[in-house]
Design a protein around this motif. Structure first.
Motif, PDB file in Angstrom:
ATOM      1  N   GLN A  53      60.071  15.413  37.815  1.00 18.32           N
ATOM      2  CA  GLN A  53      59.328  16.361  39.054  1.00 18.32           C
ATOM      3  C   GLN A  53      57.923  16.074  38.843  1.00 18.32           C
ATOM      4  O   GLN A  53      57.156  15.774  37.599  1.00 18.32           O
ATOM      5  CB  GLN A  53      59.622  17.755  38.875  1.00 18.32           C
ATOM      6  N   ASN A  54      57.238  16.260  39.870  1.00 18.43           N
ATOM      7  CA  ASN A  54      55.938  16.232  39.859  1.00 18.43           C
ATOM      8  C   ASN A  54      54.965  17.531  39.237  1.00 18.43           C
ATOM      9  O   ASN A  54      53.939  17.597  38.985  1.00 18.43           O
ATOM     10  CB  ASN A  54      55.148  15.740  41.112  1.00 18.43           C
ATOM     11  N   THR A  55      55.786  18.410  39.506  1.00 17.71           N
ATOM     12  CA  THR A  55      55.274  19.959  39.343  1.00 17.71           C
ATOM     13  C   THR A  55      56.201  20.831  38.198  1.00 17.71           C
ATOM     14  O   THR A  55      57.328  20.721  38.483  1.00 17.71           O
ATOM     15  CB  THR A  55      54.858  20.661  40.377  1.00 17.71           C
ATOM     16  N   VAL A  56      55.507  21.193  37.030  1.00 18.86           N
ATOM     17  CA  VAL A  56      56.174  22.033  36.234  1.00 18.86           C
ATOM     18  C   VAL A  56      55.572  23.512  36.219  1.00 18.86           C
ATOM     19  O   VAL A  56      54.459  23.682  36.068  1.00 18.86           O
ATOM     20  CB  VAL A  56      56.170  21.574  34.742  1.00 18.86           C
ATOM     21  N   ILE A  57      56.331  24.631  36.479  1.00 16.70           N
ATOM     22  CA  ILE A  57      55.633  26.013  36.359  1.00 16.70           C
ATOM     23  C   ILE A  57      56.337  26.450  35.119  1.00 16.70           C
ATOM     24  O   ILE A  57      57.576  26.545  34.771  1.00 16.70           O
ATOM     25  CB  ILE A  57      56.157  26.801  37.562  1.00 16.70           C
ATOM     26  N   CYS A  58      55.432  26.967  34.150  1.00 19.85           N
ATOM     27  CA  CYS A  58      56.009  27.618  32.878  1.00 19.85           C
ATOM     28  C   CYS A  58      55.204  29.086  32.841  1.00 19.85           C
ATOM     29  O   CYS A  58      54.328  29.652  33.575  1.00 19.85           O
ATOM     30  CB  CYS A  58      55.594  26.641  31.960  1.00 19.85           C
ATOM     31  N   GLY A  59      55.537  29.729  31.672  1.00 17.89           N
ATOM     32  CA  GLY A  59      54.642  31.028  31.498  1.00 17.89           C
ATOM     33  C   GLY A  59      54.734  30.890  29.852  1.00 17.89           C
ATOM     34  O   GLY A  59      54.184  30.179  29.146  1.00 17.89           O
ATOM     35  N   HIS A  60      55.091  31.873  29.236  1.00 14.59           N
ATOM     36  CA  HIS A  60      55.436  32.160  27.572  1.00 14.59           C
ATOM     37  C   HIS A  60      53.991  32.525  27.010  1.00 14.59           C
ATOM     38  O   HIS A  60      54.085  33.323  26.141  1.00 14.59           O
ATOM     39  CB  HIS A  60      56.064  30.815  27.176  1.00 14.59           C
ATOM     40  N   THR A  61      53.037  31.838  27.093  1.00 14.87           N
ATOM     41  CA  THR A  61      51.956  31.994  26.271  1.00 14.87           C
ATOM     42  C   THR A  61      50.991  33.136  27.020  1.00 14.87           C
ATOM     43  O   THR A  61      49.700  33.512  26.574  1.00 14.87           O
ATOM     44  CB  THR A  61      50.973  30.657  26.368  1.00 14.87           C
ATOM     45  N   HIS A  62      51.322  33.571  28.194  1.00 13.32           N
ATOM     46  CA  HIS A  62      50.703  34.654  28.911  1.00 13.32           C
ATOM     47  C   HIS A  62      49.310  34.400  29.345  1.00 13.32           C
ATOM     48  O   HIS A  62      48.520  35.391  29.561  1.00 13.32           O
ATOM     49  CB  HIS A  62      50.586  36.022  27.847  1.00 13.32           C
ATOM     50  N   ILE A  63      49.044  33.146  29.548  1.00 14.72           N
ATOM     51  CA  ILE A  63      47.363  32.910  30.134  1.00 14.72           C
ATOM     52  C   ILE A  63      47.692  32.092  31.212  1.00 14.72           C
ATOM     53  O   ILE A  63      48.743  30.792  31.361  1.00 14.72           O
ATOM     54  CB  ILE A  63      46.766  32.224  29.170  1.00 14.72           C
ATOM     55  N   GLN A  64      47.017  32.228  32.213  1.00 15.56           N
ATOM     56  CA  GLN A  64      47.071  31.030  33.584  1.00 15.56           C
ATOM     57  C   GLN A  64      46.226  30.094  33.009  1.00 15.56           C
ATOM     58  O   GLN A  64      45.089  30.036  32.760  1.00 15.56           O
ATOM     59  CB  GLN A  64      46.613  31.794  34.785  1.00 15.56           C
ATOM     60  N   PHE A  65      46.804  28.894  33.434  1.00 18.41           N
ATOM     61  CA  PHE A  65      45.902  27.461  33.213  1.00 18.41           C
ATOM     62  C   PHE A  65      46.909  26.396  34.101  1.00 18.41           C
ATOM     63  O   PHE A  65      48.054  26.617  34.535  1.00 18.41           O
ATOM     64  CB  PHE A  65      45.948  27.027  32.094  1.00 18.41           C
TER      65      PHE A  65
ATOM     66  N   LEU B  48      47.149  22.170  33.996  1.00 21.32           N
ATOM     67  CA  LEU B  48      46.983  20.786  33.377  1.00 21.32           C
ATOM     68  C   LEU B  48      47.708  19.510  34.036  1.00 21.32           C
ATOM     69  O   LEU B  48      48.362  19.858  34.816  1.00 21.32           O
ATOM     70  CB  LEU B  48      47.625  21.007  32.064  1.00 21.32           C
ATOM     71  N   GLU B  49      46.810  18.596  33.922  1.00 21.52           N
ATOM     72  CA  GLU B  49      47.696  17.192  34.419  1.00 21.52           C
ATOM     73  C   GLU B  49      47.949  16.430  33.137  1.00 21.52           C
ATOM     74  O   GLU B  49      47.295  16.080  32.176  1.00 21.52           O
ATOM     75  CB  GLU B  49      46.464  16.478  35.185  1.00 21.52           C
ATOM     76  N   VAL B  50      49.259  16.118  33.051  1.00 23.24           N
ATOM     77  CA  VAL B  50      49.919  15.185  32.096  1.00 23.24           C
ATOM     78  C   VAL B  50      50.601  14.055  32.560  1.00 23.24           C
ATOM     79  O   VAL B  50      51.645  14.051  33.072  1.00 23.24           O
ATOM     80  CB  VAL B  50      50.829  15.964  31.068  1.00 23.24           C
ATOM     81  N   GLY B  51      49.883  12.862  32.631  1.00 21.46           N
ATOM     82  CA  GLY B  51      50.368  11.791  33.503  1.00 21.46           C
ATOM     83  C   GLY B  51      50.669  11.982  35.011  1.00 21.46           C
ATOM     84  O   GLY B  51      49.749  12.445  35.503  1.00 21.46           O
ATOM     85  N   HIS B  52      52.016  11.860  35.480  1.00 22.49           N
ATOM     86  CA  HIS B  52      52.168  12.362  36.995  1.00 22.49           C
ATOM     87  C   HIS B  52      52.650  13.851  37.101  1.00 22.49           C
ATOM     88  O   HIS B  52      52.870  14.102  38.193  1.00 22.49           O
ATOM     89  CB  HIS B  52      53.370  11.409  37.230  1.00 22.49           C
ATOM     90  N   VAL B  53      52.414  14.625  35.866  1.00 19.73           N
ATOM     91  CA  VAL B  53      53.092  15.915  35.936  1.00 19.73           C
ATOM     92  C   VAL B  53      51.695  17.007  36.213  1.00 19.73           C
ATOM     93  O   VAL B  53      50.969  16.902  35.341  1.00 19.73           O
ATOM     94  CB  VAL B  53      53.990  16.300  34.775  1.00 19.73           C
ATOM     95  N   ARG B  54      52.103  17.872  37.118  1.00 23.48           N
ATOM     96  CA  ARG B  54      51.154  18.748  36.903  1.00 23.48           C
ATOM     97  C   ARG B  54      51.755  20.008  36.483  1.00 23.48           C
ATOM     98  O   ARG B  54      52.590  20.453  36.984  1.00 23.48           O
ATOM     99  CB  ARG B  54      50.614  19.250  38.637  1.00 23.48           C
ATOM    100  N   ILE B  55      51.178  20.929  35.375  1.00 29.72           N
ATOM    101  CA  ILE B  55      51.827  21.902  34.922  1.00 29.72           C
ATOM    102  C   ILE B  55      50.842  23.171  35.338  1.00 29.72           C
ATOM    103  O   ILE B  55      49.596  23.228  35.246  1.00 29.72           O
ATOM    104  CB  ILE B  55      51.583  21.909  33.367  1.00 29.72           C
ATOM    105  N   LEU B  56      51.501  24.037  35.633  1.00 28.62           N
ATOM    106  CA  LEU B  56      50.860  25.356  36.316  1.00 28.62           C
ATOM    107  C   LEU B  56      51.652  26.363  35.202  1.00 28.62           C
ATOM    108  O   LEU B  56      52.655  26.825  35.125  1.00 28.62           O
ATOM    109  CB  LEU B  56      51.244  25.662  37.588  1.00 28.62           C
TER     110      LEU B  56
END
Length: 229
Positions: free
Chosen positions: A153-165, A167-175
């Motif tokens: 996928q081109n977008t990954v939504i995550c949590g766990h660290t309790h902070i909003q940020f 990142l771009e890693v290759g073709h993947v945008r992480i939110l």
């Protein structure tokens, strides 16, 4: 489709109430609950409140949800877990009924949804392959490349660290959606993420944190004072 991502509620019912009230105006088509739902002062009340929501909801599992199920079943917890973490997990497990345990035990580790403008979006709690792996904007690039190497996928939504940020890693945008119930942030509030055809928006919902802290301190949660602070 407009989607709201609510992660790491941690049994903070007042924070959840505030976000759900705001979502009545936002009117998302779908809510994704991204794990670590109940490990906090009001576990059963938090889960039951989510069951009452009329908007469609998809749940995924967090590491704390998994550990609470382990404790409920009387199985050994991770030996490296802190004493406070062990006490909290066991306390939360004792609050549950069997129906709550059954619900938590069947939660998936991931959920994938198609969002106009973003394509297929992968929702996970921590990383695509783990519900407890930690990464932040300070993580080395070669480690980030390894974590997200196989993501289609081109977008990954995550949590766990309790902070909003973001990142771009290759073709993947992480939110990272941040945390509704226990954020690590400069301003108090409930943090969450809104995504849709127009992109994404990091959100913060204000609520009466003093009243919430007073309510949390009245619970018998082993870390009630620390949580309230």
């Amino acid at each position: 489709m407009k989607m709201a991502a609510l992660y790491d509620i941690h049994g903070n019912l007042p924070a959840l109430h505030a976000v759900l009230n705001e979502l009545e105006e936002v009117a998302p088509d779908l809510i994704v609950i991204g794990g670590d739902i109940i490990s906090g002062p009001m576990p059963v009340e938090t889960l039951e409140r989510l069951f009452q929501v009329k908007t469609p909801i998809r749940f995924i599992r967090g590491n704390c949800d998994r550990e609470v199920v382990t404790a409920y079943e009387g199985s050994p917890l991770r030996p490296e877990m802190s004493e406070k973490g062990r006490e909290t997990t066991e306390w939360v497990a004792k609050q549950l009924q069997s129906s709550h345990r059954d619900f938590l035990s069947q939660l998936p580790a991931h959920s994938t949804h198609s969002v106009e403008g973003l394509g297929e979006v992968l929702f996970c709690h921590a990383t695509p392959d783990s519900d407890e792996e930690i990464f932040t904007p300070l993580t080395l690039q070669n480690r980030l490349d390894e974590i997200f190497r196989d993501v289609k996928q081109n977008t990954v939504i995550c949590g766990h660290t309790h902070i909003q940020f973001e990142l771009e890693v290759g073709h993947v945008r992480i939110l990272n959606a941040g945390s509704v119930g226990m954020p690590y942030a400069d301003e108090p509030g409930a943090y969450w993420l809104l995504i849709g055809p127009n992109g994404h928006e990091f959100r913060r919902t204000s609520y009466d944190v003093k009243a919430a802290a007073d309510e949390i301190q009245k619970s018998s949660l082993p870390i009630a004072q620390e949580f309230a602070e």
